[in-house]
Write an enzyme that holds these catalytic residues in place. Structure first.
Site, PDB file in Angstrom:
ATOM      1  N   ILE A 100      13.176 -11.207 -44.589  1.00  0.00           N
ATOM      2  CA  ILE A 100      12.658 -12.300 -43.755  1.00  0.00           C
ATOM      3  C   ILE A 100      11.954 -13.319 -44.642  1.00  0.00           C
ATOM      4  O   ILE A 100      11.501 -13.001 -45.757  1.00  0.00           O
ATOM      5  CB  ILE A 100      11.685 -11.775 -42.666  1.00  0.00           C
ATOM      6  CG1 ILE A 100      10.463 -11.098 -43.293  1.00  0.00           C
ATOM      7  CG2 ILE A 100      12.392 -10.828 -41.709  1.00  0.00           C
ATOM      8  CD1 ILE A 100       9.342 -10.888 -42.301  1.00  0.00           C
ATOM      9  N   HIS A 142       9.243  -7.644 -47.541  1.00  0.00           N
ATOM     10  CA  HIS A 142      10.338  -8.464 -48.045  1.00  0.00           C
ATOM     11  C   HIS A 142      11.681  -8.087 -47.432  1.00  0.00           C
ATOM     12  O   HIS A 142      12.708  -8.595 -47.807  1.00  0.00           O
ATOM     13  CB  HIS A 142      10.407  -8.344 -49.568  1.00  0.00           C
ATOM     14  CG  HIS A 142      10.617  -6.931 -50.023  1.00  0.00           C
ATOM     15  ND1 HIS A 142       9.581  -6.029 -50.143  1.00  0.00           N
ATOM     16  CD2 HIS A 142      11.741  -6.261 -50.358  1.00  0.00           C
ATOM     17  CE1 HIS A 142      10.067  -4.861 -50.532  1.00  0.00           C
ATOM     18  NE2 HIS A 142      11.380  -4.982 -50.668  1.00  0.00           N
ATOM     19  N   GLU A 143      11.650  -7.138 -46.494  1.00  0.00           N
ATOM     20  CA  GLU A 143      12.918  -6.784 -45.838  1.00  0.00           C
ATOM     21  C   GLU A 143      12.810  -7.187 -44.366  1.00  0.00           C
ATOM     22  O   GLU A 143      12.858  -8.364 -44.051  1.00  0.00           O
ATOM     23  CB  GLU A 143      13.219  -5.301 -46.053  1.00  0.00           C
ATOM     24  CG  GLU A 143      13.455  -5.028 -47.554  1.00  0.00           C
ATOM     25  CD  GLU A 143      13.891  -3.616 -47.885  1.00  0.00           C
ATOM     26  OE1 GLU A 143      14.616  -3.018 -47.078  1.00  0.00           O
ATOM     27  OE2 GLU A 143      13.504  -3.111 -48.959  1.00  0.00           O
ATOM     28  N   LEU A 144      12.592  -6.226 -43.433  1.00  0.00           N
ATOM     29  CA  LEU A 144      12.494  -6.611 -42.021  1.00  0.00           C
ATOM     30  C   LEU A 144      11.066  -7.008 -41.633  1.00  0.00           C
ATOM     31  O   LEU A 144      10.853  -7.636 -40.593  1.00  0.00           O
ATOM     32  CB  LEU A 144      12.998  -5.486 -41.111  1.00  0.00           C
ATOM     33  CG  LEU A 144      14.446  -5.027 -41.380  1.00  0.00           C
ATOM     34  CD1 LEU A 144      14.897  -4.060 -40.311  1.00  0.00           C
ATOM     35  CD2 LEU A 144      15.416  -6.195 -41.466  1.00  0.00           C
TER      36      LEU A 144
END
Lengths: 336, 449
Positions: A100, A142-144
């Protein structure tokens, strides 16, 4: 003086309870067990993927939906499938995934195909199970970039999900039921019937001579020492750079390059990674945890140098790569 | 509800409660859970044995992939967690504690084994790769160098290294370690000797693999030794033994409860039998008492009848007596009446009616001719009634009729009355007195004197 009739009646009741308990015991349902994956062993270091694995299809469907649902991310922009795109070999074909707000990850996104056969999850093997693994991307900023409270709240607001979860789980929408559904879906992402698997099952004609020569090299040159078993890897850890210092040669060592050391803190685990599966490897570019090898040939060459202590000739690399391309399997009956 | 009833119901609920408790306690051992638990414990040992076999197979190259090691290791882990969660509830607190402690000990060893297994997999892969490649590349370099070099010393040295390293690994001759290390070092120092014949990097590869074998062979061996020496089997055996001990204890306890339940039931049944017997006895006693009562009633009735008969008899006697008395009285009355003079016919006619107030009365009358011309007439009334008065009046009448008053002129009423008064004084005659009229009818003169 009727009271003493109660006692024989009571003794009868005890007998009745005893019989009832016996019946109850017989009625106990056998606990639902996940059928173990039966691999028909062949006399090769590589084992074929079973053609069929029994799974709860409803869970698989629900998991698939969740896998593709961006509501699992904080800003509803990224789904699991964003980086593990089933159309592109279960990867994003990027060196590092984008989460994201355009945040870049630290390691290459491994394929989700056949992840059910991996003995651990993540490059550093920090998750024991697929269920465990799901906690990672959901919560990593840094992912979902979300959290379970947020995810369950969002899913609970969707009537379809409420109904589907209620049909499958007495607990309804809960972090553990979400994880169970997604993990079950991931277990359904096995790619059976690769040409090489057909070869293993006895069809000698299915591979070309070059591919067979490639497999021979793969075995004699030692690749097979780590890339073995049903998933051709994914069942052990290995140091990256046994016969040479890969990281010094590549330059700019990152925290992620420390590998399993980041999990155990053990000096022996420095630069140790889970040996990745080579299933569908032709589609899962770029390669290695750092996504530094864009082409399969590069990857094979680097592995020869740093892992095997061998300088592979271009034609050898080519043969090995030809063999590796036979590892591309089918999903839902269609080639990946 | 009465106090006795309340007490009874309380005793019954107490007995029922105790029986229920004993029943539940005697059935506490869940054999299905025991079966599952011991099956898991046995499986733990089986899987560990299989794992050890597979480790040896991998070392010997009989097993060329690690999936079975991974599966076995995962199964051990899964079994451990399952066993930990499913300690049967009939195991007492002490047992739970013991088993949990042993499980902790087991987990510790299991974690060590998992760590060692991972190292073994990695190191074995490295060693096997070098073992496969080193003889090839070393021979290749030796031949290449042998063909070109005039000085064969270093080549021989390389060949010796190859031979010793193979002996070292095949026979696990760890005593050769230092010697081998010295050979590698010396070759490494004399790399320049090969310079004209072989690429430097190729020689480096040979030496790197030799070094790898020298480093990894003892490591792999010691890892195998460690894996097989880890007391996982002992720990699981200890676990099994501890569980069996506590299981047997639970069985014994349940048996004791069952025995107590049995004894209590027997006691209860005896008590019920006793109550039945007592009820029967009470009924019998009641029946006997009933019979006695009838007998007594009969006796009393008989006695009463006897009394009544006696009374009747006496009554009868009395009645008879009375009748006799009445008859006697009637006789007396008849006699009294018979003593009354018959009615006169002739010149002087008399008529009378005599009705005494009782059968006998004190009233009397009479008349009789003193001579042809003189008729004596009298009427008297003794005080009172009954036999006494009758007797007196009869005596007086007899005296008058028989004219037996000596010296008395019966033609003179006053003299007669005076004489009678003297003859029958009240004091001598039971305080009885009489009143009397006495007259003389003179027929000739037709006058009453």
């Amino acid at each position: 003086m009727k009271w003493w009739y109660i006692l024989p009646v009571f003794l009868l009741c005890l007998v009745a309870i005893g019989l009832w308990q016996r019946l109850q015991r017989a009625e106990q349902p056998a606990p639902e067990s996940v059928a173990p994956v039966v691999v028909n062993p062949v006399n090769e270091p590589i084992q074929a993927i079973p053609l069929q694995i029994a799974l709860n299809e409803t869970k698989v469907k629900l998991g698939e939906k969740l896998f593709h649902d961006p509501r699992l991310s904080h800003d509803n922009s990224v789904a699991c499938a964003s980086c593990h795109n089933l159309q592109t070999g279960g990867t994003d074909h990027r060196q590092r995934p984008i989460g994201i707000n355009g945040a870049e990850g630290f390691v290459n996104a491994p394929t989700v195909f056949n992840s059910g056969f991996n003995f651990r999850q993540f490059w550093d093997g920090r998750a024991e199970t697929l269920e465990d693994q799901i906690n990672g991307p959901i919560q990593a900023p840094h992912e979902l970039g979300s959290n379970w409270q947020e995810v369950t709240a969002k899913l609970t607001a969707v009537p379809d999900y409420v109904a589907e979860f209620a049909a499958l789980y007495p607990d309804g929408i809960q972090p553990h039921t979400i994880r169970d559904a997604i993990a079950t879906f991931e277990r359904s992402l096995y790619t059976s019937n690769a040409r090489f698997d057909q070869f293993l099952r006895g069809d000698g004609e299915v591979l070309t001579e070059a591919e067979k020569a490639g497999y021979h090299l793969f075995k004699t040159y030692g690749c097979i020492r780590c890339h073995q078993g049903v998933n051709i890897g994914g069942n052990m850890f290995q140091t990256f750079g046994i016969m040479g210092n890969y990281f010094a040669d590549r330059g700019t060592e990152t925290q992620a390059d420390m590998g399993r050391f980041n999990v155990t803190g053990d000096a022996q685990d420095r630069h140790v990674f889970k040996v990745p599966s080579l299933r569908n490897v032709a589609l899962t570019l770029p390669y290695f945890h750092d996504g530094s090898a864009a082409r399969l040939e590069d990857a094979v060459t680097i592995m020869g140098t740093y892992q095997l202590g061998r300088r592979l000739a271009p034609n050898e690399v080519d043969l090995i790569v030809q063999f590796l391309r036979t590892l591309t399997g089918t999903y839902k009956g269609k080639p990946l | 509800m009465s106090a006795a009833r309340m007490r009874y119901s309380m005793i019954i609920s107490g007995v029922v409660l105790i029986l229920t408790l004993l029943f539940v306690k005697s059935r506490v051992v869940d054999f299905t859970a025991h079966e599952r638990f011991t099956r898991d414990l046995r499986r733990l040992q089986e899987v560990d044995t299989t794992l050890n076999q597979d480790i040896l197979k991998v070392r010997d190259g009989l097993l060329t992939y690690y999936d079975t090691l991974v599966t076995a290791s995962a199964e051990l882990n899964g079994l451990y967690h399952h066993i930990r969660r499913s300690i049967p509830s009939f195991i007492g607190a002490q047992g739970q504690q013991d088993i949990t402690r042993l499980l902790d000990a087991y987990a510790e060893v299991l974690a060590s084994k998992a760590r060692a297994l991972e190292r073994f997999k990695s190191d074995n892969a490295i060693l096997k790769n070098s073992l496969q490649y080193f003889p090839l590349v070393a021979t290749e370099v030796a031949e290449e160098a042998g063909g070109h070099l005039l000085e064969q010393g270093p080549v021989t040295e390389l060949k010796n290294l190859l031979r010793d390293l193979l002996v070292y690994t095949l026979l696990v001759r760890e005593d050769l370690t230092l010697q081998l290390q010295a050979r590698i070092d010396s070759l490494s120092h004399n790399r320049d000797a090969f310079a004209s014949a072989v690429e430097r990097s190729k020689l480096d590869t040979v030496l790197a693999h030799a070094q790898t074998i020298l480093t990894y062979a003892p490591r792999v061996n010691s890892l195998i030794a460690e894996l097989l020496a880890l007391p996982l089997a002992q720990r699981s055996a200890a676990l099994h033994m501890a569980y069996n001990r506590h299981y047997e204890r639970a069985l014994r306890t349940a048996d004791n409860y069952r025995l107590v339940l049995y004894l209590l039931s027997v006691a209860l049944l005896s008590y019920i039998a006793y109550i039945i017997v007592r009820l029967r006895q009470a009924t019998q006693a009641l029946n006997t008492a009933n019979e006695h009562l009838e007998e007594r009633v009969r006796e009393r009735t008989a006695a009463l009848q006897k009394t009544t008969e006696q009374l009747d008899q006496r009554n009868q006697m009395l009645v008879e007596q009375q009748q006799r008395l009445r008859a006697e009285l009637a006789d007396a009355a008849a006699y009294v009446t018979s003593r009354l003079p018959l009615p006169l016919t002739g010149d002087v006619k008399t008529a009378w009616q005599y009705i005494p107030s009782e059968q006998l009365g004190g009233d009397a009358f009479g008349y009789h001719w003193l001579d042809e011309d003189h008729l004596a007439m009298y009427l008297l009334d003794v005080c009172g009634h009954g036999v006494r008065a009758a007797l007196l009046s009869l005596s007086i009448a007899n005296v008058l009729r028989s004219q037996s008053l000596p010296g008395t002129n019966f033609y003179e009423p006053a003299a007669v009355l005076q004489a009678l008064n003297n003859t029958f004084p009240m004091e001598q005659h039971y305080n009885m007195f009489f009143t009397m009229w006495y007259g003389i009818y003179d027929k000739r003169h037709r006058r009453i004197v």
